[in-house]
Design an enzyme around this catalytic site. Structure first.
Site, short mmCIF file in Angstrom:
data_model
loop_
_atom_site.label_atom_id
_atom_site.label_comp_id
_atom_site.label_asym_id
_atom_site.label_seq_id
_atom_site.Cartn_x
_atom_site.Cartn_y
_atom_site.Cartn_z
N ASP A 9 0.81 -1.34 -0.15
CA ASP A 9 0.08 -0.06 0.21
C ASP A 9 0.92 1.44 -0.15
O ASP A 9 1.98 1.15 0.45
CB ASP A 9 -0.83 -0.05 1.27
CG ASP A 9 -1.84 1.01 1.26
OD1 ASP A 9 -2.65 1.54 0.33
OD2 ASP A 9 -1.67 2.02 2.47
N GLU B 66 0.97 -0.44 -4.97
CA GLU B 66 0.07 0.48 -5.27
C GLU B 66 0.58 1.75 -5.43
O GLU B 66 1.20 2.40 -4.43
CB GLU B 66 -0.90 0.77 -4.46
CG GLU B 66 -2.17 1.75 -4.69
CD GLU B 66 -2.55 2.57 -3.24
OE1 GLU B 66 -3.44 3.19 -3.41
OE2 GLU B 66 -2.00 2.55 -2.26
#
Length: 740
Positions: A409, A462
């Site tokens: 993330d 990401e």
């Protein structure tokens, strides 16, 4: 309580024991040789009387303190003796003295940890069942170099930090203590006294394997898992899985809001496994991506504010329940990817923030150590022990839970020192740039180690910027990720689809621009949770027009996604066109599937998944330009694009019409002088469409668009069609629509 005059008469070591600030309690407590006899000493604040052995000698209280001692015969006293003590109520307690056991952690373990390269550090630090000289107990260890004293506290000692102080292992900053006879299942924390200020902090175990259900925050001693895995065949095949050239279709989901039980509570990992796997298989997805199930205190963080980097959240069951979840997925041919958050951590008092009273895991300077937008702290990636903590966490999930990948993330926030910061609110690196050199080194180490230790496992970034070579090997200067999310394509296509079709011809470049960079990285095409929250609307709500147009727009969008270069990711609820935004506090709106339109979108996604996975031309060269060629990218006037997808031996033709106007007698050039037939049409009646399309299509020797042959088609409105050379091929269950 010892008065100040008595305390002043004690030796410095005794004073530090009484004041609970001794860094090496073994220097005072336990067994010590005196001439030909042994001296036994213990510190028991609640004791009225203490004996060595049930009928042994009564120990003498020292100077009115809670320190007790006596001399014993070495030959007649057990090496690891038992102390019996009586409290003020007259109740007798007993324990084997933990201060008779030598250090358990090896110097090599401590060396590797200090170097940041102990890949199994989760087996060293934390709380682990352990046996010494035939005596079972729990070995506790934690890292806190700026502590003056650390104690293990729990329900086994009344949460009294004076009872079980730990020993520090030299300059390593690691503290350890073996406590005999403790059992798995007990609650514990670390009580940490800061050396500089004397402040005391009560902390959960950073390496804890299980935690209390929020809002409680204690760690739970866990036994080593005896779970019997049944996925050996899956793991063996995964090692040689050529993921670059295989289909990958990911169902992203939040375990707490996919479905709820009859009372509105969470499903257990085991119950979730059965319901979810059956559904995902029927919808044709190859993988499940779990939003973080690492332990976290705040439901509203969706798991992205992690405090337990080595523990599945107790909201849904035990660690073995989670093992069952993954095992069941594997036995049914479904891979599992975990959303993992090494970019930041929350400020909760029981967590990592100022763990030993100093900025230990984070930076002291908020210009380096704080995400002010998120209210979280940033890891100090340049500190070996912090890097090892994170690397150990990643490897732990892959080893202990057999996960098939990690989605990392917020990578962009790690790469840039000035991420979401105003001028003057960040500190340049040593070269004066905005690159976070320590984070870059960490990410490269992460990818190198994961790929070495677990061949076939994916690490997906990401990453929302144009940082170069995110998915290129580290030895060529890349970051080494397997894939990265294509945020640019996702943004452009959603902006385009949000336009009224009458205006789309002005924005045609948003359909085509992505192909300029589509093969610079290994891209995943994501319609993720981030696109259906915070006022952005659901995927269906983003589409313009009346009900028919909104559903047709969504169907053609999904058709483009599944035929465009890149692997696929779709967030739960999007597959059946949920009308409202995602809400983490409730289940998805499953009753919508009683509507034919919503059921039709689910049918469409299922058929697209099966078409994608059965048609190698749609996936074999997702990351290479040889797998794609334009037929026509310039028909902005009619908002139509067409392209070819290829593998080494076959191809398909894709034509997408982004207006609500049917296009009859629409001619396109085709690669080969063969017949074609529709193998997919998003306007099929079973998907909620009008069933306008084409049967077998004859190729004509009419040069068109620079090709020697062409075909004439009927293009349904707001729809996409996929054509394959006439041959046995995949066909949607509901059949292929024909001309009307």
């Amino acid at each position: 309580m010892t008065d100040s005059s008595t305390l002043a008469e004690l030796s410095p070591d005794f004073q530090r024991i009484v004041e609970a600030r001794h860094h090496d309690p073994f220097a005072v407590l336990g067994r010590h040789r005196r001439d030909n006899r042994d001296l036994i000493r213990a510190f028991l604040p609640q004791a009225e009387e203490v004996r060595v052995g049930s009928a042994g000698r009564v120990m003498e209280r020292i100077a009115g303190t809670a320190i007790f001692e006596c001399e014993v015969e070495a030959e007649t006293t057990d090496l690891h003796y038992r102390l019996y003590w009586t409290d003020q109520t007259g109740q007798t307690h007993s324990f084997i003295d933990p201060y008779t056991f030598p250090p358990r952690l090896s110097d090599f373990d401590l060396y590797l940890f200090g170097e940041g390269r102990h890949w199994n550090i989760y087996r060293v630090l934390g709380a682990h069942p352990h046996s010494v000289d035939g005596i079972d107990g729990i070995l506790f260890a934690t890292w806190a170099p700026n502590a003056e004293r650390i104690s293990v506290v729990g329900e086994f000692n009344g949460w009294d930090g004076r009872r079980h102080p730990m020993r520090v292992r030299g300059a390593s900053g690691v503290w350890e203590l073996f406590i005999p006879e403790l059992q798995p299942g007990l609650l514990y924390k670390f009580e940490i006294r800061n050396r500089a200020h004397g402040t005391i902090h009560l902390k959960s175990d950073p390496y804890g394997r299980q935690f209390e259900l929020r809002p409680n925050t204690a760690s739970i001693i866990t036994r080593e898992s005896g779970y019997a895995w049944n996925d050996a065949d899956w793991l063996a095949q995964r090692k040689d899985w050529p993921w670059l050239h295989r289909p990958l279709s990911v169902y992203e989901m939040h375990a707490g809001s996919w479905k709820r039980d009859l009372e509105g509570g969470y499903l257990n990992y085991r119950d979730l496994a059965h319901e979810l796997v059956d559904y995902v298989k029927s919808a044709g997805f190859s993988h499940i991506e779990l939003m973080p199930v690492t332990e976290h205190p705040l439901d509203a963080s969706w798991g992205y504010q992690t405090t337990g980097y080595f523990a599945p959240t107790s909201r849904f069951g035990t660690p073995d329940d989670f093992r069952y979840f993954v095992d069941h997925c594997h036995r049914n041919g479904i891979g599992v990817i975990l959303d993992w958050v090494p970019a930041h951590f929350p400020k909760d008092a029981h967590g990592l923030a100022r763990f030993d009273g100093t900025a230990l895991y984070e930076h002291e300077d908020p210009r380096l150590g704080e995400h002010r937008d998120w209210g979280t702290l940033i890891y100090n990636y340049g500190r070996n022990e912090v890097k090892n903590f994170l690397l150990g966490s990643a490897l732990f999930w892959l080893e202990e839970f057999h996960l098939d990948g990690l989605r990392v993330d917020a990578v962009a926030s790690m790469l840039y020192l000035d991420y979401s910061r105003q001028p003057g609110d960040w500190i340049p690196n040593k070269y004066g740039g905005n690159e976070n050199l320590e984070a870059i080194a960490f990410l490269r180490d992460l990818n190198t180690v994961v790929h070495q230790q677990f061949p076939g496992v994916l690490v997906i970034a990401e990453e929302s910027t144009a940082w170069p070579q995110v998915t290129r090997p580290t030895w060529t200067g890349g970051l080494g990720f397997s894939m990265k999310w294509n945020m640019g394509w996702m943004h452009d296509i959603l902006v385009y689809m949000g336009k009224d079709p009458v205006h789309r011809h002005y924005h045609h470049d948003q359909l085509t621009f992505g192909l300029l960079y589509a093969f610079t990285e290994n891209f995943v095409l994501p319609f993720s949770h981030d696109e259906v929250v915070h006022g952005k609307g659901s995927m269906l709500a983003k589409m313009p027009g009346d009900e028919w147009r909104r559903f047709a727009n969504l169907r053609v969008l999904y058709t483009m996604m599944f035929t465009y270069p890149g692997k696929k990711l779709l967030f739960m609820g999007c597959e059946f066109a949920q009308t409202g935004e995602w809400n983490h506090t409730t289940a998805l709106d499953w009753p919508l599937l009683e509507s034919n339109l919503h059921k039709g979108v689910l049918h469409l996604v299922s058929d697209l998944n099966r078409l994608y996975q059965s048609t190698s031309a749609l996936y074999a060269y997702d990351f290479e330009s040889q797998g794609f060629e334009w037929i026509d990218s310039h028909d902005a006037a009619q908002s139509v694009i067409s392209y070819v997808r290829r593998d080494d031996d076959s191809h398909v033709v894709v034509v997408l019409n982004f207006t609500p106007v049917p296009r009859h007698n629409y001619r396109i050039g085709v690669p080969e002088p063969v017949g074609y037939r529709e193998v997919f049409n998003s306007d099929a009646e079973c998907y909620g469409g009008a069933n306008l399309g084409n049967w077998e299509i004859k190729t004509e020797s009419v040069e068109w668009m620079g090709r020697a042959q062409s075909v004439v088609l009927t293009l349904p409105p707001l729809a996409g069609i996929v054509l394959a050379p006439v041959a046995p091929s995949a066909t949607p269950d509901c059949g292929t629509p024909g001309d009307e």
